[in-house]
Design a protein around this motif. Sequence first.
Motif: not given
Lengths: 229, 296
Positions: A201-204
């Motif tokens: 998953q992305s940081a956001e």
Amino acid sequence: MVSLPHCMRVTEGIEVDVAYQPEATPAQIRTDMGYRVALSRALIVVGKVELTRCDNFVGDLWRTIAPARAKAHVLDTPTSLGVPLVLDLMESAGTAELAGTLKPPPGRYCGMRVLAMPADPDAAGLTDENLEMMQHSVLVAGQVVDTSSGEELALLARIWEVFDCEILFDRPLVFDSPVLETVSIRIDHTSWFDGIDFALQSAEAVQQLITENIRSSLRAVLSNGQDGL
Amino acid sequence: MKGCWAIAALVAPVWAASGASACGTCSVGDPTLTVVGFEQPKAHRIRTSAALRYRSDSIGESDVDRLTLGEQRMELAGAYSPTDRLAISLMMPLVHRLITEVNLAETSVWAPGDLDLRVRGVVWRDRKFAPRHLVSLTGGLEFPTSTIEYGPEGQPLPLEFQAGTGSWDPIAGASYTMFINPWSVYVASVAIFPTTGIADTRASQSFRQTVLGQYQPWSFLAFQLGAEFRIDGPGYIGGVRDPNTGGNITYGTLGIVGLPHEKLMVHATAALPMIQRLDGTHREGFAFTAGLVYDI
């Protein structure tokens, strides 16, 4: 002038002591997705805490529609405490931090609402070491280890948005006469990383999931020891 | 006839005296008129009086910062008339205040209030004996005799918790009285100019207008109907305006007066706010007064 005889008697009314109690931080947190998280920093700023009435339908509806907003030093009211408080979850492990005393009017109260927001310059708990909390509601830093691959990742989540957390009591607090009640808000940051696949998953997305986990990690414990949800 | 005048003179101003104040501790109206009366003074007369008063008040928003005040006062007063144109009075109140906060916390205060000195002079009368028309001027001063109540940190409590303003408050007024048996009419204007008192607080400047009619069908009993209008300026705490001060209010009053003995008079009066245009979130409630006056 001559001091004449007089007397004053004060009878305390309905009072609710509110304290924050973070869980102790273990050396490593094992998540439900198979990661081990070793935290080096974990801070949250609580801007406001408020008792919510059971029948506050209009207020609840409005909050559903309106986004949470930050107000610098929201004034205290009988049902809310507005002084921001910076909680360092690494240092205050297991110890209660008194937020203040609410003096609500008679009524039925079903829970509490906690508002996380960036700190004011004069927020309690703000020090030279955590000045960045004036820009963040939550800051988490550490290392994440994928137990299946052994891969090590850096964790840094800076949540700047203002968000509120609804906490329900397991029974309504019914106040119809003077009484002293104590509510301890437990902060279990060991569950903040559940459901997150750090490798994919992305940081956001990670930050968004942490925010959701924070919302669900708060519990209200009443003075008689009965836990909230 | 003389008895009728005495009753009118003694009791008509009761509601000038006891209308509720815009702030929690302002002295109200002219409580000493009860003992001084507004008839023509009788030279060398000494008169005493005792009165019990109740009033209620609330300041602040419901469920937020509302304070509800219930006040009972016992006022002991004495008056002396050195001539048939002058009367001097002193009145000392003992005050009980019960302040209830939104969380049901209560503060009960028993304390002496502010000593009140008044001088009334008749400046015009249509005739010397049994005048039908009288015009008087009044001057006075409230002394800061009330004690000051302090909070747990040693700070003076707000005015709502005090029995008096703790300030030197000059008073000035004028009145007109007409006697046409069995009717009498009393019209009075009084202004109070508080100075700075407890905790750097300045109570509101206040102007009160009283209009009262009395009908006395029997020598021993009279009925009264009247109105009292009051307009207050803003009050200040440490130079900052208290938002719940100022505005105007009009009471309707209904009273009964009895004269069981030629030297003794008893009275009771109820007052109900009819029009409230008070600033901020300030409401005044029902008020009641009962007392007796004795001529020595």
